[in-house]
Scaffold this active site. Structure first.
Site, PDB file in Angstrom:
ATOM      1  N   HIS A 165      90.101-108.760  17.113  1.00  0.00           N
ATOM      2  CA  HIS A 165      91.426-108.139  16.995  1.00  0.00           C
ATOM      3  C   HIS A 165      91.221-106.707  16.486  1.00  0.00           C
ATOM      4  CE1 HIS A 165      95.485-107.120  16.021  1.00  0.00           C
ATOM      5  NE2 HIS A 165      95.147-106.916  14.765  1.00  0.00           N
ATOM      6  N   ASP A 202      98.301-109.587  20.314  1.00  0.00           N
ATOM      7  CA  ASP A 202      97.671-108.866  21.422  1.00  0.00           C
ATOM      8  C   ASP A 202      97.991-109.564  22.752  1.00  0.00           C
ATOM      9  OD1 ASP A 202      96.219-107.174  19.484  1.00  0.00           O
ATOM     10  OD2 ASP A 202      95.191-109.047  19.032  1.00  0.00           O
TER      11      ASP A 202
HETATM   12  P1  NAX Z   1     102.125-105.080   3.559  1.00  0.00           P
HETATM   13  O1  NAX Z   1     101.295-104.080   2.861  1.00  0.00           O
HETATM   14  O2  NAX Z   1     103.572-104.833   3.791  1.00  0.00           O
HETATM   15  O3  NAX Z   1     102.027-106.475   2.764  1.00  0.00           O
HETATM   16  C1  NAX Z   1     100.829-107.008   2.337  1.00  0.00           C
HETATM   17  C2  NAX Z   1     101.120-107.842   1.110  1.00  0.00           C
HETATM   18  O4  NAX Z   1      99.936-108.541   0.752  1.00  0.00           O
HETATM   19  C3  NAX Z   1     101.529-107.006  -0.113  1.00  0.00           C
HETATM   20  O5  NAX Z   1     102.768-107.485  -0.606  1.00  0.00           O
HETATM   21  C4  NAX Z   1     100.398-107.244  -1.099  1.00  0.00           C
HETATM   22  O6  NAX Z   1     100.836-107.266  -2.437  1.00  0.00           O
HETATM   23  C5  NAX Z   1      99.890-108.605  -0.649  1.00  0.00           C
HETATM   24  N1  NAX Z   1      98.537-108.928  -1.086  1.00  0.00           N
HETATM   25  C6  NAX Z   1      97.476-108.093  -1.226  1.00  0.00           C
HETATM   26  N2  NAX Z   1      96.418-108.761  -1.717  1.00  0.00           N
HETATM   27  C7  NAX Z   1      96.808-110.044  -1.886  1.00  0.00           C
HETATM   28  C8  NAX Z   1      96.169-111.196  -2.378  1.00  0.00           C
HETATM   29  N3  NAX Z   1      94.915-111.162  -2.828  1.00  0.00           N
HETATM   30  N4  NAX Z   1      96.881-112.352  -2.423  1.00  0.00           N
HETATM   31  C9  NAX Z   1      98.153-112.392  -2.017  1.00  0.00           C
HETATM   32  N5  NAX Z   1      98.823-111.321  -1.538  1.00  0.00           N
HETATM   33  C10 NAX Z   1      98.156-110.160  -1.482  1.00  0.00           C
HETATM   34  O7  NAX Z   1     101.373-105.409   4.906  1.00  0.00           O
HETATM   35  P2  NAX Z   1     101.938-106.096   6.248  1.00  0.00           P
HETATM   36  O8  NAX Z   1     102.528-105.071   7.107  1.00  0.00           O
HETATM   37  O9  NAX Z   1     102.740-107.283   5.875  1.00  0.00           O
HETATM   38  O10 NAX Z   1     100.565-106.538   6.947  1.00  0.00           O
HETATM   39  C11 NAX Z   1      99.754-107.529   6.382  1.00  0.00           C
HETATM   40  C12 NAX Z   1      98.400-107.576   7.094  1.00  0.00           C
HETATM   41  O11 NAX Z   1      98.568-107.910   8.473  1.00  0.00           O
HETATM   42  C13 NAX Z   1      97.639-106.243   7.092  1.00  0.00           C
HETATM   43  O12 NAX Z   1      96.284-106.507   6.798  1.00  0.00           O
HETATM   44  C14 NAX Z   1      97.770-105.778   8.531  1.00  0.00           C
HETATM   45  O13 NAX Z   1      96.712-104.937   8.909  1.00  0.00           O
HETATM   46  C15 NAX Z   1      97.729-107.086   9.259  1.00  0.00           C
HETATM   47  N6  NAX Z   1      98.208-107.098  10.647  1.00  0.00           N
HETATM   48  C16 NAX Z   1      97.577-107.927  11.523  1.00  0.00           C
HETATM   49  C17 NAX Z   1      97.978-108.055  12.833  1.00  0.00           C
HETATM   50  C18 NAX Z   1      97.281-108.982  13.771  1.00  0.00           C
HETATM   51  O14 NAX Z   1      97.645-108.984  14.943  1.00  0.00           O
HETATM   52  N7  NAX Z   1      96.274-109.777  13.386  1.00  0.00           N
HETATM   53  C19 NAX Z   1      99.101-107.236  13.367  1.00  0.00           C
HETATM   54  C20 NAX Z   1     100.017-106.729  12.302  1.00  0.00           C
HETATM   55  C21 NAX Z   1      99.345-106.264  11.044  1.00  0.00           C
HETATM   56  O15 NAX Z   1      98.843-104.966  11.252  1.00  0.00           O
END
Ligand code: NAX
Length: 328
Positions: A187, A159
């Site tokens: 956030h 952000d």
């Molecule tokens: P993806 O869905 O591509 O990847 C997430 C991965 O996490 C998957 O491979 C899944 O298998 C794995 N996962 C789920 N539960 C798990 C666990 N208990 N232990 C280990 N791995 C696990 O998501 P992606 O685009 O990489 O985003 C990841 C996270 O970042 C999401 O929650 C998203 O909302 C968040 N974000 C946060 C941002 C921020 O500024 N704070 C911005 C970007 C993003 O939106």
């Protein structure tokens, strides 16, 4: 050179993980003299994909990469770790209420907090990226009572970087000339990007903009809703920019922020600026000696006060909701 630093990345097979891991391996997370050992945590169904990424990391032949291990057990993944990037989270799917979302994430961040408490290195630093990031960080922190609370942080650096970029475009100045910008609060869409203390080439940014309508109706919502804009245009959520912001956050935490500047990070509140103690909320922060400090003594005008309070109220509601659900 030094002995390797253990870095655990959760959600390693996800899209942020894919962008993040290669930058860590190249030395951008900790610096060009620090070898790293990567520990990738995934859920069992995604372990194979994470192993594929580990093969590609091997193929990068990164001089600083001392090894890659893949885990599906949090206890093993966080054992001895120095830096934990908690990226994997349960996204909101159709029909899911907020309570369901918080509960599903409690099922992830509670055991991860416990695993960090049980086995991480004494100097553990945790950055939560997975949403809802602030409250997920709170859940993990509360389940790691033996780890100093200030080691748990959540990411608002994306952000912050978005706000820097929007301001740079508005004023036609390079981002390198902008200082002291702040993201306050959660956030989420309630976050407040604050220009009133920011400086552009030494001049006050709000005065340089001199356009309250742009500030209220364009800048703030554009930054706060940028994630949705990326999804609409790209057809997928922010990934490389999120990875880049995670790199910036940890790099600054470990190596310190520049003299005369600050950045934004969600850290445990000590009650500063009326943010209830214990909430993990975004503040203007500096870093030195491996710890964050909240910048003190800023005058908060009425415009800012109302927006900070609204975002902090949302965090307080999320905290109450996870308390009711027995997650903390
Ligand atoms: P993806 O869905 O591509 O990847 C997430 C991965 O996490 C998957 O491979 C899944 O298998 C794995 N996962 C789920 N539960 C798990 C666990 N208990 N232990 C280990 N791995 C696990 O998501 P992606 O685009 O990489 O985003 C990841 C996270 O970042 C999401 O929650 C998203 O909302 C968040 N974000 C946060 C941002 C921020 O500024 N704070 C911005 C970007 C993003 O939106």
């Amino acid at each position: 050179s030094d002995s390797p630093v253990n870095v655990t990345v959760t959600g390693a097979a996800g899209q942020i993980g894919y962008a993040l891991l290669f930058r860590i391996a190249s030395g951008q997370l900790l610096g060009a003299n620090t070898p790293v050992k990567l520990r990738l945590l995934e859920i069992p169904q995604a372990v194979r994909a994470a192993e594929g990424t580990a093969l590609e990391l091997e193929d990068g032949a990164f001089p600083l990469l001392a090894g890659v291990d893949v885990f599906d057990d949090p206890k093993a993944a966080f054992s001895g770790t120095n830096v934990a990037l908690l990226v994997g989270a349960r996204p909101r799917t159709k029909g899911m209420e907020r309570g369901d979302l918080l509960e599903a994430n409690g099922g992830i961040f509670k055991p991860q907090g416990e695993a960090i408490n049980a086995g991480a290195a004494d100097d553990i630093k945790v950055l939560v990226v997975g949403n809802p990031a602030n409250t997920n960080a709170l859940i993990a922190q509360r389940h790691a009572p033996d780890v100093p609370a200030d080691r748990f942080t959540a990411m608002t650096r994306l952000d912050h970087n978005r706000a820097l970029s929007q301001l740079s475009r508005k004023l036609s100045v390079p981002v390198s000339q902008i200082r002291k910008l702040t993201i306050w609060g959660n956030h989420s869409a309630t976050q407040y990007p604050d220009l009133f203390h920011a400086e552009v080439g030494g001049r006050n940014a709000a005065e340089a903009v001199n356009d309250e309508q742009w500030l209220a109706d364009e800048f703030i919502p554009r930054v706060a809703k940028r994630g949705a804009e990326i999804i609409e245009v790209r057809g997928a959520s922010s990934a490389a920019s999120a990875a880049s912001a995670a790199i910036d956050h940890v790099y600054d935490w470990v190596n310190g922020t520049a003299e005369g500047d600050w950045t934004s990070a969600a850290i445990v509140s000590d009650g500063s600026y009326g943010v209830p103690a214990g909430l993990i909320s975004s503040f203007p922060v500096t870093s030195s000696g491996g710890s964050w400090q909240i910048v003190q003594g800023l005058d908060i005008n009425e415009f800012s006060r109302a927006r900070i309070d609204a975002s902090v109220a949302e965090l307080e509601e999320e905290r109450q909701a996870v308390e009711r659900l027995g997650l903390i």
